[in-house]
Design a protein around this motif. Structure first.
Motif, short mmCIF file in Angstrom:
data_model
loop_
_atom_site.label_atom_id
_atom_site.label_comp_id
_atom_site.label_asym_id
_atom_site.label_seq_id
_atom_site.Cartn_x
_atom_site.Cartn_y
_atom_site.Cartn_z
N TYR A 1 0.84 -1.21 0.00
CA TYR A 1 0.00 0.00 0.00
C TYR A 1 0.87 1.25 0.00
O TYR A 1 0.66 2.17 -0.78
CB TYR A 1 -0.92 -0.04 1.22
N TYR A 2 1.88 1.26 0.84
CA TYR A 2 2.79 2.40 0.93
C TYR A 2 3.59 2.56 -0.37
O TYR A 2 3.70 3.67 -0.92
CB TYR A 2 3.73 2.22 2.12
N CYS A 3 4.14 1.47 -0.89
CA CYS A 3 4.95 1.53 -2.12
C CYS A 3 4.13 1.98 -3.32
O CYS A 3 4.66 2.63 -4.22
CB CYS A 3 5.58 0.17 -2.41
N GLN A 4 2.87 1.64 -3.34
CA GLN A 4 1.99 2.03 -4.45
C GLN A 4 1.39 3.42 -4.23
O GLN A 4 0.58 3.87 -5.03
CB GLN A 4 0.87 1.00 -4.63
N ARG B 1 -2.41 3.94 -4.36
CA ARG B 1 -3.03 3.95 -5.68
C ARG B 1 -3.16 2.54 -6.24
O ARG B 1 -2.35 1.67 -5.96
CB ARG B 1 -2.20 4.79 -6.66
N CYS B 2 -4.17 2.37 -7.09
CA CYS B 2 -4.36 1.11 -7.79
C CYS B 2 -3.16 0.83 -8.70
O CYS B 2 -2.71 1.72 -9.42
CB CYS B 2 -5.65 1.18 -8.62
N TYR B 3 -2.66 -0.38 -8.66
CA TYR B 3 -1.52 -0.76 -9.48
C TYR B 3 -1.83 -0.61 -10.97
O TYR B 3 -0.98 -0.23 -11.76
CB TYR B 3 -1.13 -2.21 -9.18
N TRP B 4 -3.07 -0.89 -11.36
CA TRP B 4 -3.42 -0.92 -12.78
C TRP B 4 -3.83 0.44 -13.35
O TRP B 4 -3.40 0.82 -14.42
CB TRP B 4 -4.51 -1.96 -13.02
N CYS B 5 -4.67 1.18 -12.68
CA CYS B 5 -5.17 2.44 -13.24
C CYS B 5 -4.57 3.68 -12.58
O CYS B 5 -4.80 4.79 -13.03
CB CYS B 5 -6.70 2.50 -13.17
N GLN B 6 -3.84 3.49 -11.50
CA GLN B 6 -3.16 4.56 -10.78
C GLN B 6 -4.09 5.54 -10.06
O GLN B 6 -3.65 6.59 -9.61
CB GLN B 6 -2.21 5.34 -11.71
N GLN B 7 -5.37 5.21 -9.94
CA GLN B 7 -6.30 6.06 -9.20
C GLN B 7 -6.11 5.84 -7.71
O GLN B 7 -5.85 4.73 -7.26
CB GLN B 7 -7.75 5.75 -9.60
N THR C 1 -10.47 4.79 -3.07
CA THR C 1 -11.58 5.45 -2.40
C THR C 1 -12.33 4.46 -1.51
O THR C 1 -13.22 4.84 -0.77
CB THR C 1 -12.57 6.06 -3.42
N GLU C 2 -11.98 3.20 -1.64
CA GLU C 2 -12.54 2.14 -0.80
C GLU C 2 -11.43 1.13 -0.55
O GLU C 2 -10.33 1.26 -1.08
CB GLU C 2 -13.75 1.49 -1.47
N LYS C 3 -11.72 0.14 0.25
CA LYS C 3 -10.72 -0.87 0.59
C LYS C 3 -10.20 -1.53 -0.69
O LYS C 3 -10.97 -2.01 -1.51
CB LYS C 3 -11.34 -1.92 1.51
N PRO C 4 -8.85 -1.54 -0.87
CA PRO C 4 -8.30 -2.15 -2.08
C PRO C 4 -8.41 -3.67 -2.07
O PRO C 4 -8.52 -4.29 -1.01
CB PRO C 4 -6.83 -1.71 -2.06
N HIS C 5 -8.36 -4.23 -3.26
CA HIS C 5 -8.37 -5.68 -3.43
C HIS C 5 -6.94 -6.17 -3.62
O HIS C 5 -6.14 -5.51 -4.28
CB HIS C 5 -9.15 -6.07 -4.68
N LEU C 6 -6.64 -7.32 -3.07
CA LEU C 6 -5.36 -7.98 -3.31
C LEU C 6 -5.44 -8.61 -4.70
O LEU C 6 -6.41 -9.30 -5.02
CB LEU C 6 -5.12 -9.07 -2.26
N ASP C 7 -4.46 -8.36 -5.53
CA ASP C 7 -4.46 -8.92 -6.88
C ASP C 7 -3.12 -9.60 -7.14
O ASP C 7 -2.09 -9.16 -6.64
CB ASP C 7 -4.69 -7.81 -7.91
#
Length: 70
Positions: free
Chosen positions: A9-12, A15-21, A24-30
Motif C-alpha cells: 500500500y505504501y509503495c503504491q 493507488r491502484c496498481y493498474w489504473c493509478q487512481q 476510495t474504498e478498501k483495495p483488493h489484493l491482486d
C-alpha cells in the motif's frame, strides 16, 4: 492489514496498481500473474488494485488485461 499489504500500500502510494487512481474504498489484493495460471502468492506477484480493475482483470495475465508489468 498485514505487514506485506501495508508495505505494498505504501509503495503504491495508496493507488491502484493498474489504473493509478487513489483508493476510495478498501483495495483488493491482486496477483499480477494469476494463481489460475501458475502464479504464486509471493511478494513479487502481489499488488493492490481497485475493485473495478480487479474484477475486470479476473484471471487474465497482464498482457491479456492490457495492463502494466512489474
Amino acid at each position: 492489514m498485514n505487514r506485506l499489504l501495508s508495505q505494498v500500500y505504501y509503495c503504491q502510494n495508496s493507488r491502484c496498481y493498474w489504473c493509478q487512481q487513489k483508493f476510495t474504498e478498501k483495495p483488493h489484493l491482486d496477483h499480477v500473474w494469476p494463481l489460475a495460471k501458475n502464479g504464486t502468492n509471493g511478494a513479487e506477484n502481489v499488488v493492490l488494485a481497485c475493485r473495478t480493475c480487479n474484477l475486470k482483470k479476473g484471471d487474465k495475465t497482464p498482457m491479456e488485461f492490457g495492463g502494466r508489468l512489474l
